[in-house]
Write an enzyme that holds these catalytic residues in place. Structure first.
Site, PDB file in Angstrom:
ATOM      1  N   TYR A   1       0.822  -1.214   0.000  1.00 33.03           N
ATOM      2  CA  TYR A   1       0.000   0.000   0.000  1.00 33.03           C
ATOM      3  C   TYR A   1       0.860   1.270   0.000  1.00 33.03           C
ATOM      4  CZ  TYR A   1      -4.429  -2.437   1.129  1.00 33.03           C
ATOM      5  OH  TYR A   1      -5.552  -3.216   1.111  1.00 33.03           O
TER       6      TYR A   1
ATOM      7  N   ASP B   1      -5.155  -7.279   4.882  1.00 33.65           N
ATOM      8  CA  ASP B   1      -6.465  -6.826   4.409  1.00 33.65           C
ATOM      9  C   ASP B   1      -7.304  -8.028   3.973  1.00 33.65           C
ATOM     10  OD1 ASP B   1      -8.529  -5.089   3.401  1.00 33.65           O
ATOM     11  OD2 ASP B   1      -7.765  -5.537   1.396  1.00 33.65           O
TER      12      ASP B   1
ATOM     13  N   LYS C   1       5.247 -14.532   1.851  1.00 34.41           N
ATOM     14  CA  LYS C   1       5.163 -15.208   0.541  1.00 34.41           C
ATOM     15  C   LYS C   1       6.513 -15.112  -0.151  1.00 34.41           C
ATOM     16  CE  LYS C   1       2.997 -17.023  -3.045  1.00 34.41           C
ATOM     17  NZ  LYS C   1       2.555 -18.438  -3.073  1.00 34.41           N
TER      18      LYS C   1
ATOM     19  N   ASP D   1     -10.762 -10.161   6.053  1.00 38.82           N
ATOM     20  CA  ASP D   1     -12.137 -10.375   5.562  1.00 38.82           C
ATOM     21  C   ASP D   1     -12.468 -11.865   5.662  1.00 38.82           C
ATOM     22  OD1 ASP D   1     -12.538  -7.639   4.907  1.00 38.82           O
ATOM     23  OD2 ASP D   1     -13.597  -8.154   3.054  1.00 38.82           O
TER      24      ASP D   1
ATOM     25  N   ASP E   1      -0.816 -18.334   0.947  1.00 37.40           N
ATOM     26  CA  ASP E   1      -1.819 -19.213   0.322  1.00 37.40           C
ATOM     27  C   ASP E   1      -2.176 -20.363   1.270  1.00 37.40           C
ATOM     28  OD1 ASP E   1       0.812 -20.058  -0.081  1.00 37.40           O
ATOM     29  OD2 ASP E   1       0.519 -20.713  -2.155  1.00 37.40           O
TER      30      ASP E   1
HETATM   31  C1  IPM Z   1      -9.899  -2.101   4.980  1.00 45.62           C
HETATM   32  C2  IPM Z   1     -10.271  -1.615   3.614  1.00 45.62           C
HETATM   33  C3  IPM Z   1      -9.230  -0.643   3.089  1.00 45.62           C
HETATM   34  C4  IPM Z   1      -7.895  -1.365   3.037  1.00 45.62           C
HETATM   35  C5  IPM Z   1      -9.579  -0.065   1.707  1.00 45.62           C
HETATM   36  C6  IPM Z   1     -10.943   0.549   1.708  1.00 45.62           C
HETATM   37  C7  IPM Z   1      -8.543   0.872   1.195  1.00 45.62           C
HETATM   38  O1  IPM Z   1     -10.469  -2.669   2.745  1.00 45.62           O
HETATM   39  O2  IPM Z   1      -9.736  -1.268   5.893  1.00 45.62           O
HETATM   40  O3  IPM Z   1      -9.814  -3.319   5.169  1.00 45.62           O
HETATM   41  O4  IPM Z   1      -7.632  -2.076   2.062  1.00 45.62           O
HETATM   42  O5  IPM Z   1      -7.136  -1.204   3.965  1.00 45.62           O
HETATM   43 MN    MN Z   2     -10.438  -4.593   3.717  1.00 47.13          MN
END
Ligand code: IPM
Ligand code: MN
Ligand code: NAD
Length: 354
Positions: free
Chosen positions: A138, A245, A188, A249, A221
């Site tokens: 990032y 990130d 990785k 999720d 992975d």
């Molecule tokens: C998160 C989000 C952000 C990230 C995006 C919206 C830039 O997905 O906070 O997880 O990737 O950090």
């Molecule tokens: Mn995210």
């Protein structure tokens, strides 16, 4: 009594809906706690602001935010403004400018939350992801050459500095030591032959200072697979910005979905305000329907109490979330219920007062 100044950026889509409930909980928890009070200042920044002013926040927005003890954020991004603009000009700018290099993302299955995997329970889904939050994939470094031409080339460079890599890994070791947990590094190096080889080397180096901490290392992975097949392996986890990130999720899904996943963006030195937010986005698909689950935003309020040293109250907020899930009466549709966002916030406030 301590007073903390909180900047509220409700943002876009379901952001304002869930933030309203988080603020209710923040106020109630503070009054029950008795040691803290909050002063809130609301900032109208986000995609609507962009459409009016051509920018996501005020020109001196970062200067304005410096005066606060913490930032409470809803979500950023909405159709009509390109995502890379809305996120880079607000959320990512704040994380970087305020050197919030630690992103704490608990993945903790509470009683009553829906777990999609067989055998998932409170004991084996109990992780703390520590995501590098300031550089890596990032870093925003790259180029776009010969746009639209046959020779078009796009570069997106990962930047892993020694300081940036070492400080996040060290922070993770400190947490593992403090809580007597294992520490897993996810990288990785088989394919990313500079950045991740370096990451693994720094991890190995720093680990020498923590002989008391049991460590593991996985390729990302395999880690994604193992989080589903054997989540109990993971306690404290440290990983890069992008991997963190994506895996959080996945982790959110393990612990009940996006409606329950919170994140704290921390500047450990406290030179700048830290920022607390649900990890979900603005959810345009359900925005305005009043059915967004506010529990992630409420969980991040608990993280804010922890950050201010009031861990007992932070714990009470998590316990209230668990009680609400166990009761099973006031749940939004993502948790299988029919309640509205506001009903969930109100019920949490009631439970806190019990
Ligand atoms: C998160 C989000 C952000 C990230 C995006 C919206 C830039 O997905 O906070 O997880 O990737 O950090
Ligand atoms: Mn995210
Ligand atoms: P999202 O997290 O907004 O939504 C993904 C899915 O989860 C959707 O189906 C949504 O309805 C559901 N969901 C999310 N939060 C929920 C909640 N509280 N209650 C119930 N359901 C919930 O991710 P996306 O759709 O990929 O992104 C939408 C926008 O948000 C994009 O502009 C994206 O860039 C942005 N985004 C912002 C942040 C942030 O501000 N921290 C994080 C992620 C995405």
């Amino acid at each position: 009594m301590i007073t903390k100044k909180i900047a509220v950026i409700a943002g876009d889509g379901i952001g304002p809906e869930v933030v309203a409930e988080g603020l209710k909980v923040m106020k109630k928890a503070a009054s029950l706690d008795g040691r803290i009070q909050f002063e809130f200042t609301h900032f109208p920044w986000g995609c609507e602001y962009y459409l009016q002013h051509g920018k996501m926040m005020a020109e001196d927005g970062i200067e304005q935010l410096k005066a606060f003890d913490a930032i409470y954020l809803g979500a950023v991004g909405f159709p009509g403004v390109p995502d890379h603009i809305s996120l880079w000009e607000l959320l990512l700018t704040i994380r970087k400018q305020f050197d919030q290099y630690v992103n704490l993302r608990p993945i903790q299955l509470l009683n009553g939350a829906i777990c999609p995997i067989v055998g998932g329970n409170k004991e084996n889904i109990n992780m703390l992801f520590i995501r590098e939050n300031s550089e890596g994939e990032y870093a925003g470094v790259g180029d776009w050459l010969f746009k639209g031409k046959k020779e078009e080339v796009v570069l997106q460079t990962g930047v892993f500095s020694r300081e940036g890599t070492e400080r996040i890994i060290r922070y993770a070791f400190e947490q593992a030591r403090k809580y007597k947990k294992t520490l897993t590094s996810i990288s990785k190096a088989n394919a990313l032959n500079y950045s991740m080889v370096f990451w693994d080397e720094v991890f190995a180096e720093v680990s020498k200072d923590y002989p008391d901490v049991q460590t593991y290392s996985y390729l990302v992975d395999a880690a994604a697979m193992l989080m589903i097949m054997d989540p109990g392996r993971f306690e404290i986890v440290v990983t890069s910005n992008l991997f963190g990130d994506i895996l959080t999720d996945l982790g959110a899904a393990l612990a009940g979905g996006m409606g329950l996943a919170a994140g704290a963006n921390i500047n450990p030195e406290r030179a700048f305000p830290s920022m607390f937010e649900p990890i979900h986005g603005s959810a345009p698909d359900i925005a305005g329907k009043e059915i967004a689950n506010p529990l992630a935003a409420i969980w991040s309020v608990s993280q804010m109490f922890d950050f201010f040293g009031l861990e007992d109250t932070g714990r009470k907020i998590i316990d209230a979330i668990e009680t609400l899930l166990e009761e099973g009466q006031v749940l939004t549709p993502d948790q299988g219920g029919q309640a509205k966002t506001v009903d969930v916030g109100n019920r949490i406030v009631e439970i806190l007062a019990l």
